[in-house]
Write a protein that holds these residues in place. Sequence first.
Motif: not given
Length: 112
Positions: A6-26
């Motif tokens: 995953t070293e070329r993909i740097t914008d994965h959220l940390a598990a504790e930063d996953i927000a309900l609003q973002g998940v629902l919008e996606a």
Amino acid sequence: MTAPTTERITDHLAAEDIALQGVLEALADPVRRSIVRQLADSERTIACGTFDINVTRSTSTHHFKVLRRAGILRQQYEGTVKTNSLRRADLDRAFPGLLDAIIEAARREAKQ
């Protein structure tokens, strides 16, 4: 076989930063729900170009980026191929039952 990275993909959220609003919008978009359903129904990672979605390559890239940045999927390279997997454990820990409900709804949508 090349080891996944995953070293070329740097914008994965940390598990504790996953927000309900973002998940629902996606997951509000039917193409993204289809991607999640296909990942859930697969027993392995899936390469970006092999999903059954009827959009242009640039549009599919956008959809994968939205899902990745919301914390719904993890992307990694296997050689030169970008593959995708659901972050099921992270999502189930943060929002128990939500992913299963979304996947089941997406399966019903696919049958219509």
